[in-house]
Scaffold this active site. Structure first.
Site, mmCIF file in Angstrom:
data_model
loop_
_atom_site.group_PDB
_atom_site.id
_atom_site.type_symbol
_atom_site.label_atom_id
_atom_site.label_comp_id
_atom_site.label_asym_id
_atom_site.label_seq_id
_atom_site.Cartn_x
_atom_site.Cartn_y
_atom_site.Cartn_z
ATOM 1 N N ASN A 59 -9.212 35.551 -4.039
ATOM 2 C CA ASN A 59 -8.098 34.739 -4.522
ATOM 3 C C ASN A 59 -6.792 35.383 -4.069
ATOM 4 O OD1 ASN A 59 -6.154 33.295 -5.877
ATOM 5 N ND2 ASN A 59 -7.197 33.349 -7.862
ATOM 6 N N CYS A 99 2.178 23.043 5.233
ATOM 7 C CA CYS A 99 2.162 21.621 4.885
ATOM 8 C C CYS A 99 3.262 21.294 3.882
ATOM 9 C CB CYS A 99 0.796 21.208 4.333
ATOM 10 S SG CYS A 99 0.293 22.126 2.865
ATOM 11 N N PHE A 110 -5.826 32.419 4.050
ATOM 12 C CA PHE A 110 -6.068 31.021 3.678
ATOM 13 C C PHE A 110 -6.814 30.353 4.847
ATOM 14 C CE2 PHE A 110 -2.016 32.494 1.979
ATOM 15 C CZ PHE A 110 -2.169 32.317 0.614
ATOM 16 N N ASN A 150 -10.922 27.300 10.965
ATOM 17 C CA ASN A 150 -10.264 26.439 11.950
ATOM 18 C C ASN A 150 -9.461 27.253 12.969
ATOM 19 O OD1 ASN A 150 -9.445 23.758 12.927
ATOM 20 N ND2 ASN A 150 -7.435 24.256 12.102
ATOM 21 N N CYS A 155 0.848 -1.200 0.000
ATOM 22 C CA CYS A 155 0.000 0.000 0.000
ATOM 23 C C CYS A 155 0.878 1.243 0.000
ATOM 24 C CB CYS A 155 -0.890 -0.024 1.246
ATOM 25 S SG CYS A 155 -1.839 1.492 1.511
#
Length: 419
Positions: A329, A376, A281, A286, A69
């Site tokens: 944007n 990230c 963003f 959150n 996997c």
């Protein structure tokens, strides 16, 4: 061949003919005989022919699918080694070759049972007349038929076999695309992508499965349409707030790390009751909404209209009146956007993998006292941080976020403070 390091993708690192050699499956401290599989100008890749000794940090992979996997790359390494390797990689990227940056903190949760979202491919194998359900192989589109997945939260892992049985019994079994499982705080849900209209008997079977296993059911006949079969709206909790979301909305996969990440961002920003805070963003809020519990006002800017709408809904639902969301944007000219002329004391950024090159100069022109950048992709974090450093900011805190244990994902957050 002596292995000296581990890269973030779980490959052992050695030196060969004066360049880096990346060896799949090897760990630091091991001696291996290898076969070169790819020899490039600046590095080479190899696979292990024979391992002459075992690293003390080698462990037995918990998942029987590991190695086939493509979901996990590092289950053969101890979690301590994984975190050390990622921290070292982050320190190198955020510093110079001579002076690596200092990673002061590793923010982590349980290395198992952490993943609250998974998308499983579906493929009917005509020769065996069986439904395959699982993840793709590494560097291959072929499905691995998954029967267990120890990185999934237990509620989702327990659904794998009964879900396979249910889907295998549908008339539409040959025309299914994928199934997405999400563990919301108010229960698990599934989104079934089906390529043809479902027969009534198929809908009834799916609804029986939904009721029997307490799974909220959503049907997706195409990439735009989502039909809820039931009334429960999924939610998760953050900093005492109840945040509603659609199954297709982005939420952080690792709840334990997300909770710590939000708390650390608030702490690093040192939000005061008189502060005006900008969240770029921002997604569905959150960070925005927890920040609004502490600041005078918060502005969230996001490029996906559905997430902006959900953020506004959640602000109302949690009685937060000091939040304003903008759908803009952030890759366009931000200086002409309606939020851009406002003054802000603190700024948070949480961009996608491409980073935030379009807004860095405007962030600098706003002259906040503190900037927290959640990333990230450490490569784009390092690039974007150069603009802040050149403008007189310093990195005060740097943390590695172990958001995806056993995988090559390296997430991080940094605090910049104006000198």
């Amino acid at each position: 061949m002596n292995v000296s390091d581990l890269d973030p993708f779980g490959q052992g690192v050695a030196r060969h003919n004066g360049k880096a050699l990346f060896i799949q499956g090897a760990l630091p401290g091991e001696r291996v005989d290898v076969t070169i599989t790819d020899d490039k100008r600046n590095f080479s890749q190899a696979k292990v022919k024979r391992r002459l000794n075992d690293s003390p940090q080698r462990v037995t992979p918990r998942c029987p699918h590991f190695g086939v996997c493509g979901g996990c790359q590092q289950q053969h390494a101890s979690i301590e080694l994984q975190q050390q390797a990622k921290s070292r990689a982050l320190a190198r990227m955020m510093g110079s070759r001579e002076t690596p940056a200092e990673v002061q903190e590793i923010i982590s949760g349980s290395p198992w049972g952490y993943r609250r979202r998974a998308r499983l491919g579906l493929n009917y194998h005509a020769k065996t007349q069986t439904l395959q359900m699982g993840f793709r192989k590494s560097q291959d589109n072929e499905l691995v038929n998954i029967h267990q997945c120890p990185v999934l939260v237990p509620q989702l892992e327990a659904l794998l076999e009964p879900l396979r049985e249910c889907l295998s019994g549908l008339k539409a079994v040959r025309r299914l695309g994928h199934v997405e499982l999400v563990c919301a705080d108010n229960g698990p849900l599934m989104v079934l992508r089906h390529l043809d209209a479902l027969h009534d008997t198929d809908r009834q079977k799916l609804e029986r499965f939904s009721h029997s296993f307490g799974v909220a059911l959503f049907l997706a006949p195409d990439s735009e349409t989502l039909t809820a079969v039931g009334e429960d709206e999924p939610c998760y909790h953050s900093d005492g707030l109840r945040l509603m979301f659609s199954p297709r909305d982005f939420i952080q996969v690792n709840d334990a790390v997300n909770q710590q990440m939000v708390a650390r961002a608030i702490e690093w920003l040192d939000v005061q009751p008189t502060d005006r805070v900008l969240d770029l963003f921002c997604g569905m809020g959150n960070f925005t909404l927890p920040l609004a519990l502490r600041a005078e006002s918060v502005v969230g800017v996001e490029g996906v209209a559905a997430l902006v709408a959900k953020g506004e809904y959640n602000a109302r639902h949690n009685s937060l009146k000091n939040v304003t969301f903008f759908h803009e944007n952030l890759e366009d000219d931000v200086t002409r956007q309606p939020w851009a002329a406002q003054g802000f004391d603190k700024i948070l950024l949480d961009p996608a993998r491409a980073g935030a090159p379009g807004v860095m100069q405007h962030v600098i022109s706003l002259a906040p006292s503190r900037v927290v950048y959640v990333s990230c992709n450490p490569t784009t974090l390092a690039r974007d941080s150069e603009a802040l450093l050149a403008a007189g900011y310093q990195i005060r805190r740097l943390a590695m976020l172990d958001m995806f244990p056993h995988t090559g994902h390296l997430e991080s957050m940094a605090l910049f403070e104006r000198i």
